[in-house]
Design a protein around this motif. Sequence first.
Motif, short mmCIF file in Angstrom:
data_model
loop_
_atom_site.label_atom_id
_atom_site.label_comp_id
_atom_site.label_asym_id
_atom_site.label_seq_id
_atom_site.Cartn_x
_atom_site.Cartn_y
_atom_site.Cartn_z
N THR A 1 0.96 -1.19 -0.07
CA THR A 1 0.07 0.04 -0.16
C THR A 1 0.91 1.21 0.04
OG1 THR A 1 -1.65 -1.10 1.19
CG2 THR A 1 -1.84 1.18 1.44
N ALA A 2 1.88 1.17 0.78
CA ALA A 2 2.64 2.21 0.90
C ALA A 2 3.49 2.58 -0.40
CB ALA A 2 3.72 2.28 1.93
N ALA A 3 3.73 1.50 -1.22
CA ALA A 3 4.64 1.59 -2.56
C ALA A 3 3.37 2.13 -3.45
CB ALA A 3 4.92 0.23 -3.00
N ARG A 4 2.26 1.62 -3.47
CA ARG A 4 1.28 2.21 -4.45
C ARG A 4 1.18 3.83 -4.01
NH1 ARG A 4 -1.45 -2.74 -3.33
NH2 ARG A 4 -2.68 -1.96 -1.97
N ALA A 5 1.24 4.06 -3.04
CA ALA A 5 0.79 5.43 -2.51
C ALA A 5 2.03 6.19 -2.98
CB ALA A 5 0.98 5.76 -0.93
N ALA A 6 3.17 5.90 -2.83
CA ALA A 6 4.61 6.59 -3.64
C ALA A 6 4.28 6.64 -5.23
CB ALA A 6 5.81 5.65 -3.15
N ARG A 7 3.92 5.76 -5.70
CA ARG A 7 3.69 5.83 -7.06
C ARG A 7 2.63 6.80 -7.62
NH1 ARG A 7 6.22 2.29 -10.54
NH2 ARG A 7 7.32 0.84 -9.34
#
Length: 130
Positions: free
Chosen positions: A41-47
């Motif tokens: 989820t954090a990685a998707r938020a970064a994208r």
Amino acid sequence: MDTDLAIALALWRITGEGGRSVPALASVFGTSIGRQWLHRTAARAARVTAVLGPAGRPLTTRLQALLDNPAQAPSAILGLLAVADPAGLDRARLAEASLHSGETRTDLKGACDAYGRSAPPPSRQSNTTG
């Protein structure tokens, strides 16, 4: 949280302003950073943050917090390259984080993409012949 990410992206696409998107993304980061089961989820938020470009600059420290996690580093790097002040970026640190991610094979494709964009340019060598 996926709904929050979708809303943040939709708000950005509709308004073109980060005023409402940034707080929504900050909330997702606040909930997901440091929680192993939410690392994707954090990685998707970064994208999503990367899509905001300079309007996402208030999230720079949130993105930097992801660099030590090999699963999140590629997305964080792409986010930082899109939102952070270029003069303040430590490209060597970004390249190191992408290489570490690649070595762990957590997100090999993402690590290669992040490295290609973050690596410091090679020094120019003179091609003079004598």
